[in-house]
Structure formats: C-alpha cells, structure tokens
Design a protein around this motif. Structure first.
Motif, PDB file in Angstrom:
ATOM      1  N   ASP A   1       0.841  -1.192   0.000  1.00  0.00           N
ATOM      2  CA  ASP A   1       0.000   0.000   0.000  1.00  0.00           C
ATOM      3  C   ASP A   1       0.880   1.247   0.000  1.00  0.00           C
ATOM      4  OD1 ASP A   1      -1.806   2.044   0.419  1.00  0.00           O
ATOM      5  OD2 ASP A   1      -2.698   1.156   2.211  1.00  0.00           O
ATOM      6  N   ILE A   2       0.767   2.063  -1.045  1.00  0.00           N
ATOM      7  CA  ILE A   2       1.545   3.301  -1.125  1.00  0.00           C
ATOM      8  C   ILE A   2       0.634   4.524  -1.148  1.00  0.00           C
ATOM      9  CG2 ILE A   2       3.549   2.204  -2.204  1.00  0.00           C
ATOM     10  CD1 ILE A   2       2.566   3.419  -4.894  1.00  0.00           C
ATOM     11  N   THR A   3      -0.616   4.367  -0.709  1.00  0.00           N
ATOM     12  CA  THR A   3      -1.564   5.476  -0.747  1.00  0.00           C
ATOM     13  C   THR A   3      -1.134   6.639   0.135  1.00  0.00           C
ATOM     14  OG1 THR A   3      -2.922   4.407   0.948  1.00  0.00           O
ATOM     15  CG2 THR A   3      -3.565   4.058  -1.346  1.00  0.00           C
ATOM     16  N   SER A   4      -0.384   6.380   1.193  1.00  0.00           N
ATOM     17  CA  SER A   4       0.023   7.450   2.108  1.00  0.00           C
ATOM     18  C   SER A   4       1.223   8.252   1.596  1.00  0.00           C
ATOM     19  CB  SER A   4       0.366   6.868   3.480  1.00  0.00           C
ATOM     20  OG  SER A   4       1.500   6.025   3.383  1.00  0.00           O
ATOM     21  N   LEU A   5       1.846   7.789   0.522  1.00  0.00           N
ATOM     22  CA  LEU A   5       3.033   8.473   0.001  1.00  0.00           C
ATOM     23  C   LEU A   5       2.653   9.656  -0.885  1.00  0.00           C
ATOM     24  CD1 LEU A   5       5.216   5.412  -1.081  1.00  0.00           C
ATOM     25  CD2 LEU A   5       5.230   6.646   1.100  1.00  0.00           C
ATOM     26  N   ARG A   6       3.489  10.680  -0.865  1.00  0.00           N
ATOM     27  CA  ARG A   6       3.342  11.794  -1.792  1.00  0.00           C
ATOM     28  C   ARG A   6       3.853  11.371  -3.165  1.00  0.00           C
ATOM     29  NH1 ARG A   6       5.629  16.930   1.635  1.00  0.00           N
ATOM     30  NH2 ARG A   6       3.924  17.000   3.134  1.00  0.00           N
ATOM     31  N   SER A   7       3.466  12.098  -4.176  1.00  0.00           N
ATOM     32  CA  SER A   7       3.969  11.825  -5.522  1.00  0.00           C
ATOM     33  C   SER A   7       5.480  11.975  -5.551  1.00  0.00           C
ATOM     34  CB  SER A   7       3.349  12.787  -6.531  1.00  0.00           C
ATOM     35  OG  SER A   7       1.966  12.592  -6.614  1.00  0.00           O
ATOM     36  N   GLY A   8       6.158  11.053  -6.250  1.00  0.00           N
ATOM     37  CA  GLY A   8       7.598  11.154  -6.366  1.00  0.00           C
ATOM     38  C   GLY A   8       8.246   9.817  -6.650  1.00  0.00           C
ATOM     39  N   LEU A   9       9.572   9.829  -6.633  1.00  0.00           N
ATOM     40  CA  LEU A   9      10.379   8.642  -6.890  1.00  0.00           C
ATOM     41  C   LEU A   9      10.827   8.056  -5.556  1.00  0.00           C
ATOM     42  CD1 LEU A   9      11.892   6.860  -8.990  1.00  0.00           C
ATOM     43  CD2 LEU A   9      13.786   8.490  -8.805  1.00  0.00           C
ATOM     44  N   TYR A  10      10.680   6.748  -5.391  1.00  0.00           N
ATOM     45  CA  TYR A  10      11.021   6.060  -4.151  1.00  0.00           C
ATOM     46  C   TYR A  10      11.926   4.868  -4.433  1.00  0.00           C
ATOM     47  CZ  TYR A  10       7.386   8.857  -2.045  1.00  0.00           C
ATOM     48  OH  TYR A  10       6.649   9.912  -1.599  1.00  0.00           O
ATOM     49  N   THR A  11      12.737   4.540  -3.456  1.00  0.00           N
ATOM     50  CA  THR A  11      13.583   3.350  -3.524  1.00  0.00           C
ATOM     51  C   THR A  11      12.973   2.286  -2.632  1.00  0.00           C
ATOM     52  OG1 THR A  11      15.545   4.695  -3.885  1.00  0.00           O
ATOM     53  CG2 THR A  11      15.905   2.433  -3.143  1.00  0.00           C
ATOM     54  N   TYR A  12      12.896   1.088  -3.156  1.00  0.00           N
ATOM     55  CA  TYR A  12      12.301  -0.046  -2.468  1.00  0.00           C
ATOM     56  C   TYR A  12      13.398  -1.066  -2.228  1.00  0.00           C
ATOM     57  CZ  TYR A  12       9.551  -4.414  -2.388  1.00  0.00           C
ATOM     58  OH  TYR A  12       9.013  -5.631  -2.078  1.00  0.00           O
ATOM     59  N   LEU A  13      13.659  -1.401  -0.960  1.00  0.00           N
ATOM     60  CA  LEU A  13      14.636  -2.429  -0.613  1.00  0.00           C
ATOM     61  C   LEU A  13      13.907  -3.583   0.049  1.00  0.00           C
ATOM     62  CD1 LEU A  13      17.550  -0.347   0.948  1.00  0.00           C
ATOM     63  CD2 LEU A  13      17.364  -1.213  -1.372  1.00  0.00           C
ATOM     64  N   TYR A  14      14.268  -4.779  -0.322  1.00  0.00           N
ATOM     65  CA  TYR A  14      13.663  -5.929   0.338  1.00  0.00           C
ATOM     66  C   TYR A  14      14.718  -6.956   0.652  1.00  0.00           C
ATOM     67  CZ  TYR A  14      12.969 -10.153  -2.565  1.00  0.00           C
ATOM     68  OH  TYR A  14      13.116 -11.328  -3.227  1.00  0.00           O
ATOM     69  N   TYR A  15      14.474  -7.677   1.733  1.00  0.00           N
ATOM     70  CA  TYR A  15      15.411  -8.681   2.235  1.00  0.00           C
ATOM     71  C   TYR A  15      14.716 -10.019   2.246  1.00  0.00           C
ATOM     72  CZ  TYR A  15      18.688 -10.965   5.408  1.00  0.00           C
ATOM     73  OH  TYR A  15      19.601 -11.824   5.962  1.00  0.00           O
ATOM     74  N   ASP A  16      15.271 -10.987   1.523  1.00  0.00           N
ATOM     75  CA  ASP A  16      14.633 -12.303   1.411  1.00  0.00           C
ATOM     76  C   ASP A  16      15.161 -13.323   2.417  1.00  0.00           C
ATOM     77  OD1 ASP A  16      17.092 -13.130   0.440  1.00  0.00           O
ATOM     78  OD2 ASP A  16      16.340 -13.811  -1.487  1.00  0.00           O
ATOM     79  N   GLY A  17      15.941 -12.865   3.380  1.00  0.00           N
ATOM     80  CA  GLY A  17      16.515 -13.770   4.366  1.00  0.00           C
ATOM     81  C   GLY A  17      17.976 -14.081   4.092  1.00  0.00           C
ATOM     82  N   GLN A  18      18.399 -13.868   2.852  1.00  0.00           N
ATOM     83  CA  GLN A  18      19.786 -14.120   2.473  1.00  0.00           C
ATOM     84  C   GLN A  18      20.417 -12.945   1.749  1.00  0.00           C
ATOM     85  OE1 GLN A  18      19.620 -17.671   0.123  1.00  0.00           O
ATOM     86  NE2 GLN A  18      19.469 -18.989   1.909  1.00  0.00           N
ATOM     87  N   ARG A  19      19.634 -12.279   0.906  1.00  0.00           N
ATOM     88  CA  ARG A  19      20.169 -11.186   0.096  1.00  0.00           C
ATOM     89  C   ARG A  19      19.257  -9.970   0.199  1.00  0.00           C
ATOM     90  NH1 ARG A  19      20.081 -13.966  -5.535  1.00  0.00           N
ATOM     91  NH2 ARG A  19      18.079 -14.525  -4.659  1.00  0.00           N
ATOM     92  N   ARG A  20      19.836  -8.810  -0.072  1.00  0.00           N
ATOM     93  CA  ARG A  20      19.069  -7.571  -0.150  1.00  0.00           C
ATOM     94  C   ARG A  20      18.918  -7.197  -1.627  1.00  0.00           C
ATOM     95  NH1 ARG A  20      18.249  -5.129   4.610  1.00  0.00           N
ATOM     96  NH2 ARG A  20      19.554  -5.803   6.334  1.00  0.00           N
ATOM     97  N   PHE A  21      17.734  -6.727  -1.975  1.00  0.00           N
ATOM     98  CA  PHE A  21      17.444  -6.328  -3.338  1.00  0.00           C
ATOM     99  C   PHE A  21      16.979  -4.877  -3.350  1.00  0.00           C
ATOM    100  CE2 PHE A  21      16.770 -10.849  -3.067  1.00  0.00           C
ATOM    101  CZ  PHE A  21      17.435 -11.324  -4.186  1.00  0.00           C
TER     102      PHE A  21
END
Length: 96
Positions: free
Chosen positions: A69-89
């Motif tokens: 859910d990104i409804t609370s974000l203002r308009s713009g460019l965002y970076t998304y990082l996720y961790y799968d338990g072994q690596r970061r993406f």
C-alpha cells in the motif's frame, strides 16, 4: 530497440550486511508508476523498506500478500529495498 520506459536500476551498497542486488533482474514491481498499490513478483513474507528521495526510511514492514500500500506516500520517486533472508534487493518506483 528495447523498451525501458518502466525500468529503473539502483545500485545500493550496504556495508552492514550482504551485498545488494539489482531487483529488476530477480523481480519487478508493478504497476510502475502507481497511485495506490504496487505488487511484487517475488514470494511473500519478506521484510521491505521504502525510502524517499532524501534517503529517509518512510515505510518498514513485512510483506505477507505481495501487495504494498503506497496510498500514504506523496507523488515522487522512491527506492524499495527488500530482504529475502539471504540477500538484499533494490528497485525504484514512481508514485503518481
């Protein structure tokens, strides 16, 4: 000619843990850009953090549905990082 209209590449160096990988080679976020929700093509139950363009973490959560859910974000460019338990993406998305 390859269409790269909705492709973003981010290189993030995390000196605290494992190396960061360009998420676009492993998974993608769609739709990009989006107004309300983005979806990940990766498995569910992973930690993620969304950063604004100043590098501040603004959302931290565990994804259990594949829907973010990104409804609370203002308009713009965002970076998304996720961790799968072994690596970061890393990937980027645009909020309309």
């Amino acid at each position: 000619c390859e269409d790269i209209t909705n492709s973003f590449m981010v290189k993030v160096i995390d000196i605290r843990t494992s190396p960061t990988v360009d998420l676009s080679t492993e998974a993608s976020l769609y739709p990009n850009p989006s107004n309300d929700f983005i979806y990940s093509t990766t498995s569910i139950n992973f930690d993620y953090t969304i950063y604004n363009n100043l590098g501040s973490a603004i959302i931290q959560n565990i994804n259990t549905t594949g829907e973010i859910d990104i409804t609370s974000l203002r308009s713009g460019l965002y970076t998304y990082l996720y961790y799968d338990g072994q690596r970061r993406f890393a990937n980027r998305f645009v909020k309309n």
